[in-house]
Design a protein around this motif. Structure first.
Motif, PDB file in Angstrom:
ATOM      1  N   ASN A 522      -9.382   0.327 -15.382  1.00 44.36           N
ATOM      2  CA  ASN A 522      -9.041  -0.755 -14.204  1.00 44.36           C
ATOM      3  C   ASN A 522      -7.913  -0.606 -13.161  1.00 44.36           C
ATOM      4  O   ASN A 522      -7.291   0.413 -13.425  1.00 44.36           O
ATOM      5  CB  ASN A 522      -9.279  -2.444 -14.885  1.00 44.36           C
ATOM      6  CG  ASN A 522      -9.937  -3.420 -14.067  1.00 44.36           C
ATOM      7  OD1 ASN A 522      -9.693  -3.358 -12.691  1.00 44.36           O
ATOM      8  ND2 ASN A 522     -10.509  -4.265 -14.445  1.00 44.36           N
ATOM      9  N   TYR A 523      -7.504  -1.525 -12.564  1.00 51.91           N
ATOM     10  CA  TYR A 523      -6.429  -1.452 -11.503  1.00 51.91           C
ATOM     11  C   TYR A 523      -5.862  -2.801 -11.079  1.00 51.91           C
ATOM     12  O   TYR A 523      -6.650  -3.617 -11.258  1.00 51.91           O
ATOM     13  CB  TYR A 523      -6.916  -0.683 -10.388  1.00 51.91           C
ATOM     14  CG  TYR A 523      -7.717  -1.323  -9.589  1.00 51.91           C
ATOM     15  CD1 TYR A 523      -7.364  -2.050  -8.443  1.00 51.91           C
ATOM     16  CD2 TYR A 523      -9.204  -1.145  -9.740  1.00 51.91           C
ATOM     17  CE1 TYR A 523      -8.242  -2.573  -7.469  1.00 51.91           C
ATOM     18  CE2 TYR A 523     -10.072  -1.844  -8.905  1.00 51.91           C
ATOM     19  CZ  TYR A 523      -9.674  -2.465  -7.848  1.00 51.91           C
ATOM     20  OH  TYR A 523     -10.511  -3.163  -7.057  1.00 51.91           O
ATOM     21  N   ASN A 524      -4.664  -2.635 -10.696  1.00 54.32           N
ATOM     22  CA  ASN A 524      -4.095  -3.719  -9.966  1.00 54.32           C
ATOM     23  C   ASN A 524      -3.789  -3.080  -8.502  1.00 54.32           C
ATOM     24  O   ASN A 524      -3.215  -2.167  -8.524  1.00 54.32           O
ATOM     25  CB  ASN A 524      -2.898  -4.342 -10.677  1.00 54.32           C
ATOM     26  CG  ASN A 524      -3.350  -4.972 -12.001  1.00 54.32           C
ATOM     27  OD1 ASN A 524      -4.208  -5.536 -11.930  1.00 54.32           O
ATOM     28  ND2 ASN A 524      -2.253  -5.341 -12.809  1.00 54.32           N
ATOM     29  N   CYS A 525      -3.637  -4.317  -7.261  1.00 53.36           N
ATOM     30  CA  CYS A 525      -3.218  -3.761  -6.326  1.00 53.36           C
ATOM     31  C   CYS A 525      -1.847  -4.419  -5.924  1.00 53.36           C
ATOM     32  O   CYS A 525      -1.636  -5.612  -6.367  1.00 53.36           O
ATOM     33  CB  CYS A 525      -4.192  -4.372  -5.333  1.00 53.36           C
ATOM     34  SG  CYS A 525      -5.858  -3.294  -4.996  1.00 53.36           S
ATOM     35  N   TYR A 526      -0.946  -3.804  -5.416  1.00 54.02           N
ATOM     36  CA  TYR A 526       0.480  -4.242  -5.072  1.00 54.02           C
ATOM     37  C   TYR A 526       0.129  -4.375  -3.741  1.00 54.02           C
ATOM     38  O   TYR A 526       0.141  -3.252  -2.887  1.00 54.02           O
ATOM     39  CB  TYR A 526       1.328  -3.170  -5.397  1.00 54.02           C
ATOM     40  CG  TYR A 526       1.976  -3.235  -7.259  1.00 54.02           C
ATOM     41  CD1 TYR A 526       1.237  -4.022  -7.862  1.00 54.02           C
ATOM     42  CD2 TYR A 526       2.823  -2.569  -7.500  1.00 54.02           C
ATOM     43  CE1 TYR A 526       1.645  -3.974  -9.217  1.00 54.02           C
ATOM     44  CE2 TYR A 526       3.062  -2.578  -8.867  1.00 54.02           C
ATOM     45  CZ  TYR A 526       2.547  -3.540  -9.676  1.00 54.02           C
ATOM     46  OH  TYR A 526       3.016  -3.431 -11.082  1.00 54.02           O
ATOM     47  N   CYS A 527       0.350  -5.586  -3.283  1.00 55.40           N
ATOM     48  CA  CYS A 527       0.072  -5.888  -1.888  1.00 55.40           C
ATOM     49  C   CYS A 527       1.567  -6.157  -1.045  1.00 55.40           C
ATOM     50  O   CYS A 527       2.376  -6.724  -1.559  1.00 55.40           O
ATOM     51  CB  CYS A 527      -0.706  -7.184  -1.569  1.00 55.40           C
ATOM     52  SG  CYS A 527      -2.185  -7.420  -2.455  1.00 55.40           S
ATOM     53  N   PRO A 528       1.360  -5.351   0.133  1.00 55.71           N
ATOM     54  CA  PRO A 528       2.663  -5.479   1.070  1.00 55.71           C
ATOM     55  C   PRO A 528       2.776  -6.999   1.566  1.00 55.71           C
ATOM     56  O   PRO A 528       1.579  -7.664   1.383  1.00 55.71           O
ATOM     57  CB  PRO A 528       2.401  -4.471   2.115  1.00 55.71           C
ATOM     58  CG  PRO A 528       0.770  -4.262   2.383  1.00 55.71           C
ATOM     59  CD  PRO A 528       0.433  -4.625   0.851  1.00 55.71           C
ATOM     60  N   LEU A 529       3.803  -7.361   1.939  1.00 55.85           N
ATOM     61  CA  LEU A 529       3.931  -8.557   2.661  1.00 55.85           C
ATOM     62  C   LEU A 529       3.220  -9.198   3.777  1.00 55.85           C
ATOM     63  O   LEU A 529       2.860  -8.263   4.672  1.00 55.85           O
ATOM     64  CB  LEU A 529       5.469  -8.788   3.191  1.00 55.85           C
ATOM     65  CG  LEU A 529       6.681  -8.841   2.076  1.00 55.85           C
ATOM     66  CD1 LEU A 529       8.079  -8.979   2.514  1.00 55.85           C
ATOM     67  CD2 LEU A 529       6.469  -9.971   0.976  1.00 55.85           C
ATOM     68  N   GLY A 530       2.560 -10.096   3.487  1.00 57.48           N
ATOM     69  CA  GLY A 530       1.573 -10.653   4.768  1.00 57.48           C
ATOM     70  C   GLY A 530       0.179 -10.332   4.213  1.00 57.48           C
ATOM     71  O   GLY A 530      -0.818 -10.888   4.913  1.00 57.48           O
ATOM     72  N   PHE A 531      -0.160 -10.001   2.984  1.00 58.57           N
ATOM     73  CA  PHE A 531      -1.583  -9.980   2.572  1.00 58.57           C
ATOM     74  C   PHE A 531      -1.331 -10.340   1.080  1.00 58.57           C
ATOM     75  O   PHE A 531      -0.446 -10.114   0.445  1.00 58.57           O
ATOM     76  CB  PHE A 531      -1.902  -8.336   2.589  1.00 58.57           C
ATOM     77  CG  PHE A 531      -2.214  -7.880   3.991  1.00 58.57           C
ATOM     78  CD1 PHE A 531      -3.226  -8.084   4.818  1.00 58.57           C
ATOM     79  CD2 PHE A 531      -1.102  -7.171   4.855  1.00 58.57           C
ATOM     80  CE1 PHE A 531      -3.507  -7.868   6.221  1.00 58.57           C
ATOM     81  CE2 PHE A 531      -1.167  -6.947   5.988  1.00 58.57           C
ATOM     82  CZ  PHE A 531      -2.323  -7.224   6.709  1.00 58.57           C
ATOM     83  N   GLN A 532      -2.435 -10.581   0.518  1.00 61.39           N
ATOM     84  CA  GLN A 532      -2.972 -11.143  -0.843  1.00 61.39           C
ATOM     85  C   GLN A 532      -4.321 -10.895  -1.174  1.00 61.39           C
ATOM     86  O   GLN A 532      -5.200 -10.519  -0.465  1.00 61.39           O
ATOM     87  CB  GLN A 532      -2.335 -12.492  -1.072  1.00 61.39           C
ATOM     88  CG  GLN A 532      -3.130 -13.435  -0.021  1.00 61.39           C
ATOM     89  CD  GLN A 532      -2.879 -15.027  -0.369  1.00 61.39           C
ATOM     90  OE1 GLN A 532      -1.705 -15.328   0.441  1.00 61.39           O
ATOM     91  NE2 GLN A 532      -3.236 -15.610  -1.132  1.00 61.39           N
ATOM     92  N   GLY A 533      -4.646 -11.225  -2.485  1.00 63.90           N
ATOM     93  CA  GLY A 533      -5.957 -11.152  -3.019  1.00 63.90           C
ATOM     94  C   GLY A 533      -5.959 -10.088  -3.836  1.00 63.90           C
ATOM     95  O   GLY A 533      -5.087  -9.023  -3.895  1.00 63.90           O
ATOM     96  N   ASN A 534      -7.002  -9.826  -4.734  1.00 57.61           N
ATOM     97  CA  ASN A 534      -7.348  -8.617  -5.661  1.00 57.61           C
ATOM     98  C   ASN A 534      -7.230  -7.237  -5.018  1.00 57.61           C
ATOM     99  O   ASN A 534      -6.713  -6.333  -5.747  1.00 57.61           O
ATOM    100  CB  ASN A 534      -8.514  -8.977  -6.208  1.00 57.61           C
ATOM    101  CG  ASN A 534      -8.565  -9.999  -7.349  1.00 57.61           C
ATOM    102  OD1 ASN A 534      -7.505 -10.632  -7.620  1.00 57.61           O
ATOM    103  ND2 ASN A 534      -9.792 -10.595  -7.436  1.00 57.61           N
ATOM    104  N   ASN A 535      -7.699  -7.191  -3.870  1.00 59.44           N
ATOM    105  CA  ASN A 535      -7.552  -5.898  -3.051  1.00 59.44           C
ATOM    106  C   ASN A 535      -6.778  -5.947  -1.665  1.00 59.44           C
ATOM    107  O   ASN A 535      -6.894  -5.175  -0.955  1.00 59.44           O
ATOM    108  CB  ASN A 535      -8.968  -5.484  -2.717  1.00 59.44           C
ATOM    109  CG  ASN A 535      -9.742  -5.242  -4.048  1.00 59.44           C
ATOM    110  OD1 ASN A 535      -9.259  -4.542  -4.888  1.00 59.44           O
ATOM    111  ND2 ASN A 535     -10.851  -5.551  -4.328  1.00 59.44           N
ATOM    112  N   CYS A 536      -6.001  -7.110  -1.675  1.00 64.07           N
ATOM    113  CA  CYS A 536      -5.017  -7.224  -0.553  1.00 64.07           C
ATOM    114  C   CYS A 536      -5.980  -7.263   0.735  1.00 64.07           C
ATOM    115  O   CYS A 536      -5.372  -7.054   1.795  1.00 64.07           O
ATOM    116  CB  CYS A 536      -4.021  -5.822  -0.534  1.00 64.07           C
ATOM    117  SG  CYS A 536      -3.085  -5.247  -2.030  1.00 64.07           S
TER     118      CYS A 536
END
Length: 724
Positions: A522-536
């Motif tokens: 599986n995987y996790n997404c590390y989202c940059p500032l200004g975005f969110q959610g499982n896949n940013c």
């Protein structure tokens, strides 16, 4: 099946009887000896004409007339054949006059040569032999070993006789010859398996059923005192009646394995096993001649008649023709990634954690050595027969630590290896941990050469005690050394034949420049500032109260922030609503940190709120048992430092004090401030904290006057969104 090579009391008794009988039979044979040779075949004059039928004087005159001025080089020997001279080239040379030097890995023989290896040990009661050959002729001696040079007494041989594989052996009183049912395919690769167990012998050619035979005597042990010969013998006429052929082998030999030992065909005291030979060429000599590898790729020999292009990092394909963006590295057995070595950073203690998915039973996963001459300190992890194996050597002999159980292929496995001094530990998934001890008295590990992951660019440079020559096949998604994660691609000095593992990250699921971090399948997404959610995939709303998830952080480096954390004083205020009992709230410190480097931190450790700092002369920890923090409500935290003295205020009710030791009073740090976490927390905080903050944080103030807009003023951040 008796697998022992030792001699029991019964074995010794049987041996004494057999030796006594053999001595008696040899005495009788001496009385009625065969017609003697006119010239001793083992005492050939320069030129070495075989099958001598002349008196010595006549022989020397004939040889001198033909070979006297023939320019054989490199200690080669002139031989007369059909009244024409030629040169018999010693192993390691080739050419009409043996003028060229070669390295033989895959022997090519033309019916006039052979290789010799040291006397075969541990074959007294049994042996197992595997050969891979590509014959050009249906007749020829493949393997021969004996007690006497003329094969009288104990011996065994493997030969091609009219295309069939014939295995012969004699324990001293009667020989058996066992032939394969089928015949070898000329100019194709054939596999031959031969086995002897006491009086019983077995032959298997390719995939046909094995043929069995046995000697009809009570003798069951073989004594071997002569060299082991491959592809021929130096005096075929002396042994032809015993081995069943007068011919030497013609063709290529790709592999020889005896009793699980793979023979290296080179004549090299450090690397190879061959001790001498004649007229041996290299089967792979022209494999790369017409091959063009693109994008700075290099052609390398893969086997006796196949090649592989070694593609630089970022290129793939049979000729390195395709550019590739890499995510999770896959290794194909001819791959490696190279990094700066560990040097002296692991003298007394070493710890490595990896997540690997092997697809073959054998292969080097990690290696770092001290020298390039096969000696000295080294550290390695490898697949060995389906098990994971951890080896290390501190200079006086290796520790060999093997996982109790084999690991499944095609699945991810967590591997942890560590050593403290001579003591080593290997932990694989949920298996019982394995332990071992290195030999000798040395306790420190020095690794001056490069670190390799997934293979090695030259196995001749690995320690002889590593005992491996195969690179890893499979995927690797995580490497952590002494708590510092290794960036598999950015930190690599060099890489060869690195492909993408079949993994969700390969499909780039993280949008808006999010970073995909593998978690097994599986995987996790590390989202940059200004975005969110499982896949940013979602744009964040305005953030007033910041939510942190343990893998989040905000980083600031502008002057107004930095100047309020350095010097003699500091004042920090914030409101927090924690969700988990561990997590870093605030950190400022030195990038090149040591046990005495300056730093200041606030965070939770097992439900205890800690305010801790070091001004260079010792650490102070001011603590508050924060059990009541985890009630789902907001709590106020304030820390102050005035020179060496520190204060922790909680909910405007509880004040705790402490003072750092020594005389230093000023905090000297790098120009970076972290809130809510930081990259590589375990490494950078020296395990003081092991995760980022889980929960919400707001109203962060520095120096009583600078209220921080957490997201808007951050220079960098990840996985931060509005608190719900």
């Amino acid at each position: 099946m008796d697998q022992s090579h030792g001699l029991t009391k019964d074995d010794k008794s049987q041996t004494e009887k057999e030796n006594s009988f053999k001595a008696s039979e040899k005495a009788k044979a001496k009385e009625k000896d065969d017609k003697p040779f006119l010239v001793n075949p083992d005492l050939k004059p320069p030129g070495g004409i075989e099958h001598v039928e002349f008196l010595t004087e006549t022989f020397n005159v004939a040889w001198l007339e033909i070979c006297g001025n023939y320019p054989c080089q490199k200690n080669s020997t002139c031989v007369v054949e059909g009244n024409e001279p030629r040169c018999d080239c010693p192993l390691g040379t080739t050419g009409k006059f043996c003028e060229d030097e070669i390295v033989v890995r895959y022997p090519k023989l033309n019916g006039r040569g052979y290789l010799a290896f040291p006397v075969l040990r541990d074959a007294y009661k049994q042996f197992r032999i595997y050969l891979e050959i590509k014959p050009e002729s249906p007749n020829g001696l493949l393997l021969f070993a004996s007690e006497k040079p003329d094969a009288r007494g104990d011996f065994f041989s493997v030969a091609l006789v009219d295309g069939q594989v014939e295995f012969r052996f004699d324990c001293g009183k009667g020989m058996v010859a066992i032939r394969s049912v089928g015949r070898v395919q000329l100019d194709h690769w054939n596999s031959i398996f031969v086995q002897r167990e006491l009086r019983h012998g077995f032959v298997q050619l390719n995939s046909e059923n094995a043929v069995e035979g046995k000697i009809e005597t009570d003798f069951s042990r073989i004594t071997l005192r002569q060299d082991l010969f491959l592809g021929g013998f130096n005096n075929m006429s002396a042994i032809s009646k015993r081995v069943g052929t007068t011919h030497k082998f013609s063709g290529c030999i790709q592999e020889l394995v005896i009793n699980n030992r793979k023979y290296d065909m080179r004549k090299d005291p450090l690397l190879g096993n061959a001790i001498h030979g004649t007229n041996v060429m290299e089967c792979s000599a022209n494999v790369c001649t017409a091959v063009v590898c693109e994008n700075s790729g290099k052609c390398a020999v893969k086997s006796a008649d196949t090649h592989i292009c070694l593609c630089p990092l970022g290129y793939v394909g049979s000729n390195c023709e395709t550019k590739s963006t890499l995510h999770v590295p896959s290794f194909n057995g001819h791959s490696f990634l190279k990094y700066h070595g560990l040097d002296r950073s692991t003298l007394s203690f070493t710890e490595v954690e990896m997540i690997v998915k092997p697809t073959s039973l054998d292969g080097l996963i990690l290696y770092n050595g001290y020298t390039l001459d096969r000696k000295g300190d080294f550290l390695m992890l490898a697949m060995s027969g389906g098990h994971l194996e951890f080896r290390f050597d501190l200079g006086t002999g290796p520790a060999i630590i093997r996982s109790p159980h084999a690991v499944s292929l095609g699945n991810w496995h967590i591997v942890k290896l560590s050593r403290t001094g001579r003591d080593g530990i290997l932990e694989v998934d949920n298996q019982p941990r394995a332990e071992g001890l290195s030999q000798g008295a040395y306790t420190q590990l020095t690794l001056l050469q490069d670190l390799y992951i997934g293979g090695h660019q030259n196995f001749d440079e690995t320690s002889k005690y590593a005992n491996i020559s195969t690179s890893f096949s499979g995927c690797i998604q995580k490497v952590v050394i002494n708590e510092k994660p290794l960036d598999l691609f950015k930190s690599a000095k060099e890489g060869v034949n690195i492909y993408n593992c079949d993994h969700p990250c390969q499909g780039r699921p993280c949008m808006n420049e999010g970073v995909c971090v593998p978690r097994h399948d599986n995987y996790n997404c590390y989202c940059p500032l200004g975005f969110q959610g499982n896949n940013c995939q979602k744009k964040s709303e305005k953030i007033n109260d910041a939510q942190f998830s343990g893998g989040s952080y905000l980083m600031y480096k502008s002057t107004p922030f930095v100047k309020r954390t350095r010097g003699n004083k500091i004042d920090i205020q914030m409101w927090v609503k924690p969700e988990k009992r561990d997590g870093l709230l605030f950190w400022v410190g030195k990038e090149q940190r040591s046990a005495f480097s300056d730093y200041l931190a606030i965070g939770f450790v097992e439900s205890i709120l800690q305010f801790r700092y070091n001004l260079g002369s010792g650490e102070v920890i001011i603590s508050y048992n924060a059990t009541n923090f985890f009630d789902g409500s907001w709590h106020f935290v304030r820390v102050q430092r005035d020179k060496q003295d520190g204060y922790l205020l909680v909910d405007n009710q509880f004040v705790f004090e402490g003072s750092s030791p020594g005389t230093f009073s000023s905090l000297n740090t790098d120009k970076k401030i972290y809130i809510g976490g930081m990259p590589d927390i375990v490494h950078h905080t020296r395990r003081r904290f092991t995760s980022g903050f889980h929960g919400c944080l707001t109203d962060f103030t520095l120096g009583t006057d600078l209220k921080v807009d957490l997201v808007e003023q951050a220079d960098v951040g990840q996985n931060v969104w509005q608190c719900s």
